[in-house]
Design a protein around this motif. Structure first.
Motif, PDB file in Angstrom:
ATOM      1  N   ALA A   1       0.517  -1.369   0.206  1.00 41.31           N
ATOM      2  CA  ALA A   1      -0.067   0.399  -0.304  1.00 41.31           C
ATOM      3  C   ALA A   1       0.854   0.954  -0.214  1.00 41.31           C
ATOM      4  O   ALA A   1       2.611   1.344   0.333  1.00 41.31           O
ATOM      5  CB  ALA A   1      -0.709   0.011   1.159  1.00 41.31           C
ATOM      6  N   PRO A   2       0.118   2.241  -0.524  1.00 42.05           N
ATOM      7  CA  PRO A   2       1.023   3.906  -0.278  1.00 42.05           C
ATOM      8  C   PRO A   2       1.313   4.125   1.519  1.00 42.05           C
ATOM      9  O   PRO A   2       1.415   3.580   1.798  1.00 42.05           O
ATOM     10  CB  PRO A   2       0.164   4.528  -0.881  1.00 42.05           C
ATOM     11  N   VAL A   3       2.784   4.551   1.099  1.00 40.71           N
ATOM     12  CA  VAL A   3       3.464   4.457   2.496  1.00 40.71           C
ATOM     13  C   VAL A   3       2.363   5.612   3.277  1.00 40.71           C
ATOM     14  O   VAL A   3       2.110   6.506   2.635  1.00 40.71           O
ATOM     15  CB  VAL A   3       4.809   5.053   2.542  1.00 40.71           C
ATOM     16  N   GLY A   4       2.464   4.948   4.730  1.00 36.38           N
ATOM     17  CA  GLY A   4       1.401   6.419   5.162  1.00 36.38           C
ATOM     18  C   GLY A   4      -0.186   5.640   5.383  1.00 36.38           C
ATOM     19  O   GLY A   4      -0.437   5.861   6.397  1.00 36.38           O
ATOM     20  N   SER A   5       0.296   4.391   4.833  1.00 33.48           N
ATOM     21  CA  SER A   5      -1.355   4.080   4.921  1.00 33.48           C
ATOM     22  C   SER A   5      -1.518   3.101   6.345  1.00 33.48           C
ATOM     23  O   SER A   5      -3.149   3.495   6.865  1.00 33.48           O
ATOM     24  CB  SER A   5      -1.414   2.722   3.496  1.00 33.48           C
ATOM     25  N   ASP A   6      -0.990   2.261   6.717  1.00 33.15           N
ATOM     26  CA  ASP A   6      -1.151   1.599   8.051  1.00 33.15           C
ATOM     27  C   ASP A   6      -1.847   2.927   9.201  1.00 33.15           C
ATOM     28  O   ASP A   6      -1.817   2.638   9.492  1.00 33.15           O
ATOM     29  CB  ASP A   6       0.277   0.457   8.308  1.00 33.15           C
ATOM     30  N   ALA A   7      -0.373   4.098   9.224  1.00 36.12           N
ATOM     31  CA  ALA A   7      -0.721   5.034  10.100  1.00 36.12           C
ATOM     32  C   ALA A   7      -2.140   5.559   9.719  1.00 36.12           C
ATOM     33  O   ALA A   7      -2.775   5.785  11.471  1.00 36.12           O
ATOM     34  CB  ALA A   7       0.628   6.165   9.807  1.00 36.12           C
ATOM     35  N   ALA A   8      -3.171   5.027   9.264  1.00 30.89           N
ATOM     36  CA  ALA A   8      -3.798   6.344   8.788  1.00 30.89           C
ATOM     37  C   ALA A   8      -4.429   4.833   9.272  1.00 30.89           C
ATOM     38  O   ALA A   8      -5.428   5.702  10.055  1.00 30.89           O
ATOM     39  CB  ALA A   8      -3.764   7.469   7.572  1.00 30.89           C
ATOM     40  N   HIS A   9      -4.463   3.731   8.880  1.00 30.94           N
ATOM     41  CA  HIS A   9      -5.114   3.030  10.363  1.00 30.94           C
ATOM     42  C   HIS A   9      -5.309   3.704  11.712  1.00 30.94           C
ATOM     43  O   HIS A   9      -6.731   3.042  12.445  1.00 30.94           O
ATOM     44  CB  HIS A   9      -5.247   2.198  10.090  1.00 30.94           C
ATOM     45  N   LEU A  10      -3.883   3.461  11.879  1.00 26.49           N
ATOM     46  CA  LEU A  10      -3.878   3.437  13.378  1.00 26.49           C
ATOM     47  C   LEU A  10      -4.823   4.989  13.807  1.00 26.49           C
ATOM     48  O   LEU A  10      -5.644   4.873  14.688  1.00 26.49           O
ATOM     49  CB  LEU A  10      -2.456   3.414  13.411  1.00 26.49           C
ATOM     50  N   ALA A  11      -4.478   6.068  13.435  1.00 17.95           N
ATOM     51  CA  ALA A  11      -4.764   6.774  13.659  1.00 17.95           C
ATOM     52  C   ALA A  11      -6.094   6.897  14.174  1.00 17.95           C
ATOM     53  O   ALA A  11      -7.052   8.280  14.344  1.00 17.95           O
ATOM     54  CB  ALA A  11      -4.446   8.454  12.521  1.00 17.95           C
ATOM     55  N   LEU A  12      -6.906   6.964  12.686  1.00 14.86           N
ATOM     56  CA  LEU A  12      -8.508   6.573  12.653  1.00 14.86           C
ATOM     57  C   LEU A  12      -8.862   5.836  14.214  1.00 14.86           C
ATOM     58  O   LEU A  12     -10.103   6.563  14.880  1.00 14.86           O
ATOM     59  CB  LEU A  12      -9.381   5.887  11.628  1.00 14.86           C
ATOM     60  N   SER A  13      -8.186   4.658  14.470  1.00 17.76           N
ATOM     61  CA  SER A  13      -8.186   3.704  15.319  1.00 17.76           C
ATOM     62  C   SER A  13      -8.398   4.602  17.400  1.00 17.76           C
ATOM     63  O   SER A  13      -9.259   4.952  17.503  1.00 17.76           O
ATOM     64  CB  SER A  13      -7.787   2.501  15.629  1.00 17.76           C
ATOM     65  N   ALA A  14      -7.029   4.950  16.936  1.00 16.96           N
ATOM     66  CA  ALA A  14      -6.607   6.207  18.168  1.00 16.96           C
ATOM     67  C   ALA A  14      -7.294   7.340  17.969  1.00 16.96           C
ATOM     68  O   ALA A  14      -7.365   7.828  19.228  1.00 16.96           O
ATOM     69  CB  ALA A  14      -4.744   6.476  17.520  1.00 16.96           C
ATOM     70  N   GLN A  15      -8.147   8.301  17.196  1.00 17.50           N
ATOM     71  CA  GLN A  15      -8.808   9.547  16.658  1.00 17.50           C
ATOM     72  C   GLN A  15      -7.665   9.814  17.308  1.00 17.50           C
ATOM     73  O   GLN A  15      -7.500  11.143  18.281  1.00 17.50           O
ATOM     74  CB  GLN A  15     -10.085   9.664  17.190  1.00 17.50           C
ATOM     75  N   ALA A  16      -6.361  10.353  16.714  1.00 15.34           N
ATOM     76  CA  ALA A  16      -5.153  11.233  16.809  1.00 15.34           C
ATOM     77  C   ALA A  16      -4.241  11.288  15.763  1.00 15.34           C
ATOM     78  O   ALA A  16      -4.696   9.597  15.326  1.00 15.34           O
ATOM     79  CB  ALA A  16      -4.120  10.013  18.133  1.00 15.34           C
ATOM     80  N   ASP A  17      -3.754  12.412  15.864  1.00 16.17           N
ATOM     81  CA  ASP A  17      -2.514  12.257  14.815  1.00 16.17           C
ATOM     82  C   ASP A  17      -1.152  11.666  15.229  1.00 16.17           C
ATOM     83  O   ASP A  17      -0.674  11.887  15.839  1.00 16.17           O
ATOM     84  CB  ASP A  17      -2.346  13.734  14.058  1.00 16.17           C
ATOM     85  N   VAL A  18      -1.121  10.824  14.539  1.00 11.03           N
ATOM     86  CA  VAL A  18       0.223   9.944  14.446  1.00 11.03           C
ATOM     87  C   VAL A  18       1.371   9.620  13.344  1.00 11.03           C
ATOM     88  O   VAL A  18       2.574   9.518  13.140  1.00 11.03           O
ATOM     89  CB  VAL A  18      -0.122   8.485  14.868  1.00 11.03           C
ATOM     90  N   LEU A  19       1.008  11.708  12.575  1.00 12.40           N
ATOM     91  CA  LEU A  19       1.712  11.332  11.484  1.00 12.40           C
ATOM     92  C   LEU A  19       3.139  11.929  12.015  1.00 12.40           C
ATOM     93  O   LEU A  19       4.466  11.050  11.451  1.00 12.40           O
ATOM     94  CB  LEU A  19       1.569  12.366   9.983  1.00 12.40           C
TER      95      LEU A  19
END
Length: 316
Positions: free
Chosen positions: A239-257
């Motif tokens: 997947a494009p780099v950053g995709s897994d971090a996006a799933h994590l951010a949605l579940s945590a409801q926090a910006d993890v970039l």
């Protein structure tokens, strides 16, 4: 047939009727003895993957009285729904044989940092595969630590040349998804994000691909023995780099970039990472809002605000 797992070569036994003992090869792998009695089987919540048939915690006892637990997970082909026909292809995100093949291949992360549970073997039947896995005991991973672990793995892990590796899951899902926003009472900002999906996906074409867990929410990430242990590798792919971090951010409801980019340590251009992260977060988040509303599930407070605040450039 024999497959390679993290303890070496193990037999893949035919699945038969339920018994009161662990399969001998699993017992040897996990306890060092061929006879281990099963004393309890408890279904586990959360086993809702497209190809998942059953997930249970199995408690067993060795002849000398030691108790141990394993996770027994069965997978089978997807037979219904809009993805069923396409899921026959090995590159489809819901391909049912992927998780056993991934464990056998040796390409899943093994730490330090990020790792998969240990696999002690697989039972096979005509249309069902049953994995015997380490029972990972630990709390949900802390989001920043999880973001760093995912990034460190993706920055260093080469993409293997195997036919069963999943393709871009978001693109595959969008190809067969058409959401009717007139049927749900959604925040209009979410519909505006969804309306831009084709342009947003086109902008991902130049973003580098990395190995991807595919469902890296906190429900699949545990903290154990100093590592982040990622459960459920059925959607393992690229997947494009950053995709897994996006799933994590949605579940945590926090910006993890921020911590994710830091742990990539310059391997990818920040603009590419940001584009992969924000596009995935926006489109996955929008589709989940629609699903929640259509199913009568309350959208978590702040969820829409997060995906709007982190929306890709150009969405107005």
């Amino acid at each position: 047939m024999r497959l390679a797992y993290d303890r070496g070569m193990v037999d893949v036994e035919p699945a038969g009727r339920a018994s009161e003992a662990l399969p001998a090869y699993v017992a040897v792998a996990v306890a060092g003895v061929p006879e281990v009695d099963v004393v309890a089987v408890a279904p586990l919540a959360g086993g809702t993957g497209a190809a998942t048939a059953d997930v249970a915690r199995v408690t067993a006892r060795t002849p000398d009285g030691r108790e141990l637990t394993l996770v027994r997970k069965s997978v089978r082909p997807l037979r219904a729904g809009r993805h069923a026909e396409a899921a026959r292809a090995p590159e489809h995100w819901a391909y049912w044989r992927r998780e056993p093949l991934a464990y056998a291949s040796g390409v899943l992360p093994s730490g330090p940092g990020l790792r998969a549970p240990r696999c002690f073997g697989v039972e096979t039947a005509a249309d069902t595969l049953t994995l015997w896995l380490e029972d990972v005991v630990g709390p949900e991973a802390e989001p920043v630590a999880a973001a760093r672990a995912l990034a460190s793995w993706q920055a260093s892990a080469p993409v293997p040349d195997v036919p069963w590796l999943g393709g871009h899951q978001l693109a595959q899902r969008l190809a067969v998804t058409d959401l009717d926003w007139t049927q749900v009472d959604a925040d209009p900002r979410v519909a505006r994000v969804w309306a831009a999906r084709h342009e947003l996906m086109a902008a991902l074409d130049g973003v580098p691909s990395v190995l991807s867990h595919g469902d890296a929410g906190l429900g699949n990430l545990r903290e154990a023995t100093g590592d982040v242990v990622a459960l459920d590798w059925g959607t393992f792919g690229v997947a494009p780099v950053g995709s897994d971090a996006a799933h994590l951010a949605l579940s945590a409801q926090a910006d993890v970039l921020g911590p994710y980019v830091d742990a990539l340590d310059g391997t990818f251009a920040v603009d590419d990472v940001r584009r992969g992260y924000r596009t995935t977060l926006a489109l996955v988040g929008a589709s989940r809002v629609h699903w929640m509303l259509a199913a009568g599930v309350s959208v978590p407070r702040g969820y829409v605000d997060l995906l709007w605040r982190l929306r890709p450039d150009g969405v107005r």
